[in-house]
Design a protein around this motif. Structure first.
Motif, short mmCIF file in Angstrom:
data_model
loop_
_atom_site.label_atom_id
_atom_site.label_comp_id
_atom_site.label_asym_id
_atom_site.label_seq_id
_atom_site.Cartn_x
_atom_site.Cartn_y
_atom_site.Cartn_z
N VAL A 447 0.78 -1.23 -0.05
CA VAL A 447 -0.11 -0.03 0.05
C VAL A 447 0.60 1.27 -0.15
O VAL A 447 2.04 1.16 0.56
N LEU A 448 0.39 2.29 -0.90
CA LEU A 448 1.22 3.45 -0.91
C LEU A 448 0.22 4.58 -0.84
O LEU A 448 -0.97 4.56 -1.59
N ASP A 449 0.35 5.59 0.20
CA ASP A 449 -0.59 6.69 0.27
C ASP A 449 -0.15 7.85 0.69
O ASP A 449 0.95 7.88 1.39
N CYS A 450 -0.71 9.15 0.29
CA CYS A 450 -0.05 10.25 0.74
C CYS A 450 -1.60 11.30 1.12
O CYS A 450 -2.50 10.96 0.46
N HIS A 451 -1.35 12.21 1.92
CA HIS A 451 -2.34 13.00 2.62
C HIS A 451 -1.78 14.54 2.84
O HIS A 451 -0.80 14.53 3.10
N HIS A 452 -2.90 15.18 2.76
CA HIS A 452 -2.60 16.71 2.80
C HIS A 452 -3.71 17.31 3.40
O HIS A 452 -4.86 17.14 3.14
N SER A 453 -3.54 18.34 4.43
CA SER A 453 -4.46 18.99 5.18
C SER A 453 -4.05 20.20 5.72
O SER A 453 -2.94 20.32 5.76
N THR A 468 -0.28 20.01 7.28
CA THR A 468 0.15 18.74 7.63
C THR A 468 0.27 17.95 6.12
O THR A 468 -0.76 17.97 5.32
N ASN A 469 1.30 17.03 5.93
CA ASN A 469 1.68 16.36 5.01
C ASN A 469 2.06 14.84 5.51
O ASN A 469 2.65 14.76 6.31
N LEU A 470 1.32 14.09 4.97
CA LEU A 470 1.78 12.33 5.28
C LEU A 470 1.99 11.58 4.13
O LEU A 470 1.29 11.67 3.39
N TRP A 471 3.13 10.83 4.45
CA TRP A 471 3.40 9.87 3.27
C TRP A 471 3.50 8.64 4.12
O TRP A 471 4.16 8.55 5.09
N HIS A 472 3.14 7.59 3.35
CA HIS A 472 3.08 6.16 4.28
C HIS A 472 3.15 5.07 2.90
O HIS A 472 2.50 5.14 1.87
N THR A 473 3.98 3.99 3.58
CA THR A 473 3.97 3.05 2.52
C THR A 473 4.14 1.68 3.35
O THR A 473 5.02 1.73 4.56
#
Length: 834
Positions: A447-453, A468-473
């Motif tokens: 799984v690879l995901d990115c988020h921004h708020s 906030t920026n979030l990167w996750h794998t």
């Protein structure tokens, strides 16, 4: 010489007689498991009948054969049952058990029906036999099935366990959002509902990995399958001013292709976004990360049905489409957009026992206006075959929550606004490959995901912003091998995540999660010694987290199942606990973490017993659980001048919880009656830190929930009750108790095509001031059912009640909330089915 010849012949005859074998067995009804008398049993070899027998008074048969050859079969037939063929085993040391499913058959113009409920692990309900003219949707029918419960939010449970996978014609059109299906599929279009216990959705794992999940599949009648249908539900709400709203749904559901288009607009307090909530789940995929919410997110609070409290203007638009390709792959596309404006007025008084006998009192008078926008789109491709499995999902979400709160009850009047726009993109991959050796499989998940708020907090003219920026794998490799009764799983992986707000918060981890499962026909034992190594870069800390578990399942028969589990788990807190050293959460709450990472350990045990006899409509469940939690940190809570100050400190704390549940249900189909009763109890102990001083507290609760539904063709009577006893005690305080209840009675009379309905809801709440609040709400409606249209008129909140008040306990706090109710309303609606 003659004597010698006689001896040789005698020996030869003895050898021939000893070579004969006897095939023995018993024939049973698949639903009741009662033995069948007079069933015909034919012994066949290469489609030719060699011998014939019938079952005796005990349902037994015996056929003598000279020898058993490979591919020999038994054919079993009986009037009123489907014909079945069984292979004859080469080892005849055990009694064969042959199961015949009942069916409908015709004899001299007299039609004899099969059982309305059949099956063992897969229980099949003949839905038309549960449908009445009053039932409008699939959800109305499911509520009547024995052992099946449908919650207010649409969640379906069977024998106390929630449905994890819901399909129609074997396909999941909505990606787990099955409310859209149960609310819109018409009751008269459904044929069967199949409930699969120990459901394994992946065909390649059916013979190797056993689950405790429950699945449900609904099949449609032939005349409804692949047919384009539409339902239009406009309504007129007489208010000041008068509103026109409603919904429309177009759908076409088949075995190879399914699609659904949906639109709705509401002004009468309904949460129309509920239809898009994910109720089913796919435990096989890796989950994406979630963004931390730094500010207190404004939400609509609702201790009772939110329809009574919500003042709203809401709309939604959605599409779902699923196609099965020529090579049996599935391609699903879904998209939806929701927008709502909700208003609510509440008042709050809270007592906190932090400093001896005298409590600290805080009050709040809040007018909330909440605007929510949410868009989501999904693209899923699935390959599900016996030799391989693949699943890819791409998901895009965009949302914005904007809450404006006008506050009083504090030292001054103020306005607070929390605005939280957010974008999320995620992609997941699942591949399963069989290896050369039968039972060996290799699995890869990623799984690879990115988020921004951008979170904004406005207090009057003052603004605070957190971007906030979030990167996750996360990646996982799994090797599964099956040898005899043992299934061995060797699993490991790596993960990386970075949450950037004011600084980077990198979190790196690697894990191993092997398991060993021993499984026989009626017994299963699973061991999982999970271990994970996590590294926190900004804090320069590494932690080894151990989480072993043992699960046991014993099912001596199709009626009884005993499950037990014990586990020890270690985990770390979320980035919200340590990502920022200090920040303000709302107008009266501040939080200080000092960069400390919470670490929690939990030891728990669970024991459960399930009993079911679907054909008798009898179900029973019992469970008991206990747990203790330890933490290396404690949150110090102080209240000064009505403001809340929380500080995370390195002081060890613990808590304990003990809970139990009993539930049972019994149906009487011939009487059109369904009954159930459940009881739950819990005892919890913990400690709260305040100004470096420990405050112990004990909470206990006991609830009793009866339900009766009587629904013949000419009327329907439904009663639901909820009686709850609360007890709470903080250090230095006497035990405080509350005894609250909720009782609901609905009476419906059916005269030809007209339904007259009147419902009452009585709330009795003990308040912290010592008095008792009784609230009686009532609704009345009349429904006229025509061939293509259904007309309905109803009065809501008939007695025009203005508010609802309730007191709750929470450890060291006692809180009383008051809510403004929607006024008396008159609604006229129509439902057109095409």
């Amino acid at each position: 010489m003659r004597l010698l010849l006689l001896l040789i012949l005698s020996s030869f005859c003895c050898v021939q007689m000893n070579a004969q074998v006897t095939v023995r067995g018993v024939v049973e009804d698949s639903a009741t498991h009662e033995r069948l008398v007079g069933a015909s049993v034919s012994y066949q070899r290469k489609s030719r009948t060699l011998k014939f027998a019938r079952t005796d008074q005990r349902g037994l048969f015996a056929i003598q054969m000279d020898q058993v050859e490979k591919d020999d079969q038994l054919q079993v037939t009986m009037m009123g049952y489907d014909k079945r063929r069984y292979s004859v085993p080469m080892d005849l040391g055990h009694l064969m058990t042959i199961i015949l499913p009942s069916r409908a058959f015709e004899l001299k113009e007299v039609k004899v029906q099969g059982s309305r409920i059949t099956g063992r692990d897969t229980v099949t309900f003949d839905l038309p036999r549960f449908v009445t003219e009053r039932d409008n949707s699939l959800k109305d029918v499911l509520k009547k099935l024995p052992g099946v419960d449908v919650a207010k939010n649409g969640t379906i449970a069977y024998n106390g366990r929630e449905i994890s996978r819901f399909t129609v014609e074997g396909l999941d059109l909505t990606g787990g959002r099955y409310n859209q299906l149960t609310e819109n599929i018409r009751a008269k279009d459904v044929k069967k509902a199949e409930i699969v216990e120990h459901d394994q959705p992946i065909k390649a794992l059916e013979k190797t990995v056993m689950t405790d999940h429950v699945g449900m599949n609904v099949t449609l009648k032939d005349e409804a399958r692949d047919k384009l249908m539409a339902t239009l539900r406009p309504y007129l709400l007489f208010d000041d001013p008068t509103h026109v709203a409603g919904s429309a749904n177009i759908r076409q559901i088949g075995k190879k292709r399914q699609r659904m288009y949906d639109v709705a607009y509401d002004r009468k307090g309904q949460d129309i976004s509920e239809s898009y909530n994910i109720l089913g789940f796919n435990w096989n995929r890796l989950d994406a990360a979630t963004l931390p919410s730094w500010y207190t997110s404004p939400t609509l609070s609702s201790p009772i049905d939110a329809d009574l409290l919500r003042f709203n203007t809401s709309q939604r638009y959605g599409i779902n489409q699923l196609t099965k390709t020529k090579d049996d792959n599935e391609l699903r596309i879904s998209a939806s957009y929701r927008r709502s404006v909700e208003r609510q007025h509440t008042q709050n008084t809270s007592l906190y026992y932090l400093n001896g006998d005298k409590p600290i009192i805080t009050t709040e008078d809040k007018h909330l206006t909440l605007k929510n926008d949410h868009f989501v789109a999904e693209l899923e491709h699935k390959t599900n075959k016996e030799e391989q499995y693949g699943n890819e999902i791409l998901k895009i979400q965009a949302s914005q929550n904007n809450g404006l709160t006008e506050l009083s009850g504090t030292s001054r009047q103020l306005s607070q606004q929390v605005r939280m726009p957010q974008v999320d993109i995620s992609g997941s991959l699942y591949r399963l490959y069989p290896l050369r050796h039968a039972g060996d499989q290799l699995t890869w998940k990623s799984v690879l995901d990115c988020h921004h708020s951008v979170n904004d907090l406005y207090i009057d003219d003052e603004r605070s912003r957190l971007r906030t920026n979030l990167w996750h794998t996360r990646h996982l490799l799994n090797y599964t091998r099956k040898r005899g009764l043992w299934t061995q799983v060797y699993e490991g992986g790596i993960a990386a995540e970075n949450t950037h707000t004011e600084d980077d918060n990198w979190q790196l981890s690697t894990f191993v999660n092997p398991s060993w499962q021993f499984k026989t026909e009626d017994f299963r034992l699973t061991l999982r010694p999970k271990a994970e190594l996590e590294h926190f870069a900004r804090q320069h800390q590494s932690m080894l987290l151990l989480s072993p578990s043992v699960n046991l399942n014993w099912q001596p028969s199709s009626r009884h199942e005993l499950r037990a589990s014990t586990s020890y788990s270690e985990s770390t807190g979320s980035v919200r606990d340590y990502g920022l050293d200090e920040y303000r959460r709302d107008y009266r709450t501040w939080y200080v973490s000092s960069g400390i990472i919470p670490q929690t350990s939990r030891l728990s045990a669970w024991l459960g017993y399930h009993y079911k006899r679907p054909i008798r409509e009898l179900f029973f469940n019992a469970s008991l659980s206990a747990g203790r939690t330890w933490s290396n940190t404690s949150t110090d809570m102080r209240i000064v001048d009505g403001n809340y100050y929380y500080s995370l400190k390195e002081m060890h704390s613990h808590s304990d919880v003990l809970s139990g549940e009993l539930s049972g249900s019994k149906g009487f189909h011939d009487l059109h009656l369904k009954t159930s009763l459940s009881a739950e109890g819990s005892l919890s102990k913990g400690e709260q830190l305040s100004s470096d001083h420990w405050i112990d507290y004990t909470s206990r609760s006991l609830s009793l929930k009866p339900m009766v539904n009587f629904a013949p063709s000419w009327c329907e009577v439904e009663y639901q009750g909820c009686f709850i006893f609360y007890g709470n005690k903080a250090s230095g305080q006497a035990m405080s108790t509350l005894f609250n209840w909720e009782q609901q009675l609905t009476l419906t009379s059916t005269i030809n095509k007209v339904d007259l309905s009147w419902s009452f809801i009585h709330y009795r709440n003990e308040l912290q001031a010592g008095n008792v609040m009784n609230t009686m709400l009532s609704n009345a409606s009349v429904t006229w059912r025509l061939k293509k249209v259904q007309l309905k008129a109803w009065l809501r909140n008939l007695f025009n009640k203005k508010d609802y008040v309730v007191t709750t306990y929470n450890g060291i706090a006692t809180t009383t909330n008051s809510y403004v109710l929607r006024p008396r309303e008159f609604v006229v609606s129509a439902e057109f089915s095409i």
